[in-house]
Design a protein around this motif. Sequence first.
Motif, PDB file in Angstrom:
ATOM      1  N   ASP A  47      -7.481   1.209   6.315  1.00 27.00           N
ATOM      2  CA  ASP A  47      -8.289   0.351   5.253  1.00 27.00           C
ATOM      3  C   ASP A  47      -7.638  -0.675   4.317  1.00 27.00           C
ATOM      4  OD1 ASP A  47     -10.961  -1.398   5.298  1.00 27.00           O
ATOM      5  OD2 ASP A  47     -11.426  -0.009   3.324  1.00 27.00           O
ATOM      6  N   ALA A  48      -6.918   0.229   3.572  1.00 27.72           N
ATOM      7  CA  ALA A  48      -6.089  -0.566   2.498  1.00 27.72           C
ATOM      8  C   ALA A  48      -5.191  -1.468   2.860  1.00 27.72           C
ATOM      9  CB  ALA A  48      -5.667   0.567   1.551  1.00 27.72           C
ATOM     10  N   MET A  49      -4.507  -1.168   3.977  1.00 25.35           N
ATOM     11  CA  MET A  49      -3.344  -2.003   4.712  1.00 25.35           C
ATOM     12  C   MET A  49      -4.073  -3.279   5.123  1.00 25.35           C
ATOM     13  SD  MET A  49      -1.167   0.901   6.366  1.00 25.35           S
ATOM     14  CE  MET A  49       0.056  -0.111   7.141  1.00 25.35           C
ATOM     15  N   GLN A  50      -5.505  -3.338   5.766  1.00 28.11           N
ATOM     16  CA  GLN A  50      -5.914  -4.304   6.200  1.00 28.11           C
ATOM     17  C   GLN A  50      -6.359  -5.227   5.236  1.00 28.11           C
ATOM     18  OE1 GLN A  50      -9.717  -3.604   8.440  1.00 28.11           O
ATOM     19  NE2 GLN A  50      -9.577  -5.489   9.529  1.00 28.11           N
ATOM     20  N   GLN A  51      -6.963  -4.725   4.115  1.00 26.56           N
ATOM     21  CA  GLN A  51      -7.412  -5.401   2.785  1.00 26.56           C
ATOM     22  C   GLN A  51      -6.003  -6.092   2.348  1.00 26.56           C
ATOM     23  OE1 GLN A  51      -9.616  -3.034   0.341  1.00 26.56           O
ATOM     24  NE2 GLN A  51     -11.414  -2.869   1.631  1.00 26.56           N
ATOM     25  N   GLN A  52      -4.996  -5.417   2.172  1.00 30.36           N
ATOM     26  CA  GLN A  52      -3.662  -6.201   1.645  1.00 30.36           C
ATOM     27  C   GLN A  52      -3.273  -7.333   2.578  1.00 30.36           C
ATOM     28  OE1 GLN A  52      -0.270  -5.373   3.066  1.00 30.36           O
ATOM     29  NE2 GLN A  52       0.882  -6.081   1.416  1.00 30.36           N
ATOM     30  N   VAL A  72       0.909  -1.213  -0.057  1.00 23.08           N
ATOM     31  CA  VAL A  72      -0.047   0.063   0.021  1.00 23.08           C
ATOM     32  C   VAL A  72       0.847   1.428  -0.160  1.00 23.08           C
ATOM     33  CG1 VAL A  72      -1.808   1.212   1.272  1.00 23.08           C
ATOM     34  CG2 VAL A  72      -1.679  -1.275   1.355  1.00 23.08           C
ATOM     35  N   MET A  73       0.587   2.155  -0.970  1.00 23.40           N
ATOM     36  CA  MET A  73       1.202   3.600  -0.884  1.00 23.40           C
ATOM     37  C   MET A  73       0.681   4.252  -0.112  1.00 23.40           C
ATOM     38  SD  MET A  73       3.463   2.521  -3.168  1.00 23.40           S
ATOM     39  CE  MET A  73       4.267   3.650  -3.991  1.00 23.40           C
ATOM     40  N   LEU A  74       1.734   5.006   0.824  1.00 21.38           N
ATOM     41  CA  LEU A  74       1.211   5.794   1.944  1.00 21.38           C
ATOM     42  C   LEU A  74       1.472   7.288   1.304  1.00 21.38           C
ATOM     43  CD1 LEU A  74       2.979   3.807   4.883  1.00 21.38           C
ATOM     44  CD2 LEU A  74       0.346   3.809   4.094  1.00 21.38           C
ATOM     45  N   ASP A  75       0.661   7.950   0.430  1.00 26.03           N
ATOM     46  CA  ASP A  75       0.518   9.242   0.270  1.00 26.03           C
ATOM     47  C   ASP A  75      -0.537  10.014   1.100  1.00 26.03           C
ATOM     48  OD1 ASP A  75       0.740  11.636  -1.019  1.00 26.03           O
ATOM     49  OD2 ASP A  75       0.027  10.805  -3.256  1.00 26.03           O
ATOM     50  N   GLN A  76      -0.014  10.727   1.943  1.00 22.53           N
ATOM     51  CA  GLN A  76      -1.099  11.444   2.734  1.00 22.53           C
ATOM     52  C   GLN A  76      -1.787  12.475   1.969  1.00 22.53           C
ATOM     53  OE1 GLN A  76       0.927  13.075   6.303  1.00 22.53           O
ATOM     54  NE2 GLN A  76       1.484  10.911   6.892  1.00 22.53           N
ATOM     55  N   GLN A  77      -1.295  12.867   0.846  1.00 28.73           N
ATOM     56  CA  GLN A  77      -2.153  14.025   0.188  1.00 28.73           C
ATOM     57  C   GLN A  77      -3.195  13.511  -0.675  1.00 28.73           C
ATOM     58  OE1 GLN A  77      -1.302  16.937   0.414  1.00 28.73           O
ATOM     59  NE2 GLN A  77       0.633  16.350   1.651  1.00 28.73           N
ATOM     60  N   SER A  78      -3.279  12.110  -0.917  1.00 25.06           N
ATOM     61  CA  SER A  78      -4.269  11.638  -1.906  1.00 25.06           C
ATOM     62  C   SER A  78      -5.337  10.627  -1.222  1.00 25.06           C
ATOM     63  CB  SER A  78      -3.673  10.845  -3.056  1.00 25.06           C
ATOM     64  OG  SER A  78      -3.061   9.864  -2.563  1.00 25.06           O
ATOM     65  N   VAL A  79      -4.840  10.165  -0.037  1.00 24.74           N
ATOM     66  CA  VAL A  79      -5.530   9.092   0.744  1.00 24.74           C
ATOM     67  C   VAL A  79      -5.625   9.528   2.129  1.00 24.74           C
ATOM     68  CG1 VAL A  79      -5.912   6.907   1.467  1.00 24.74           C
ATOM     69  CG2 VAL A  79      -5.162   7.488  -1.057  1.00 24.74           C
ATOM     70  N   GLY A  80      -6.637   9.679   2.883  1.00 27.03           N
ATOM     71  CA  GLY A  80      -6.860   9.872   4.350  1.00 27.03           C
ATOM     72  C   GLY A  80      -6.189   8.575   5.221  1.00 27.03           C
ATOM     73  N   ARG A  81      -6.236   8.827   6.327  1.00 23.67           N
ATOM     74  CA  ARG A  81      -5.427   7.840   7.374  1.00 23.67           C
ATOM     75  C   ARG A  81      -6.253   6.793   7.515  1.00 23.67           C
ATOM     76  NH1 ARG A  81      -4.740   8.275  13.642  1.00 23.67           N
ATOM     77  NH2 ARG A  81      -3.281   6.598  14.021  1.00 23.67           N
TER      78      ARG A  81
END
Length: 111
Positions: free
Chosen positions: A47-52, A33-42
């Motif tokens: 949630d994305a990390m959990q799904q991954q 999961v890419m951790l780009d704080q500008q495009s995706v909220g915490r």
Amino acid sequence: MEPDLEAARRRLAEKKAELEAMSAMTEQARAPVMLDQQSVGRLSRMDAMQQQEMAAAQERVRKRDMVRIEMAERRLGEGEYGFCVECGEVIPDKRLAIDPMAEKCVHCASS
């Protein structure tokens, strides 16, 4: 009564193809999961990390099943397929139809 070896080969091949297809379909879900704080909220990142992680766990189960399939194919080649690895009794075709990778009879598997 000895197991139907042709049916066993077919079931193992079908299961292997199914696992390979599922693995290919979920490859992107397992990507880091890419951790780009500008495009995706915490919360979205969490949630994305959990799904991954869930997709990665499912892949580990598929890999374990692939190893079980390889072991079953080896037993087929050695003429030991359909016989319990613990007690040597015949594993019923009904059990092998449900789990073609079964290596133990119901009695030994429950012990």
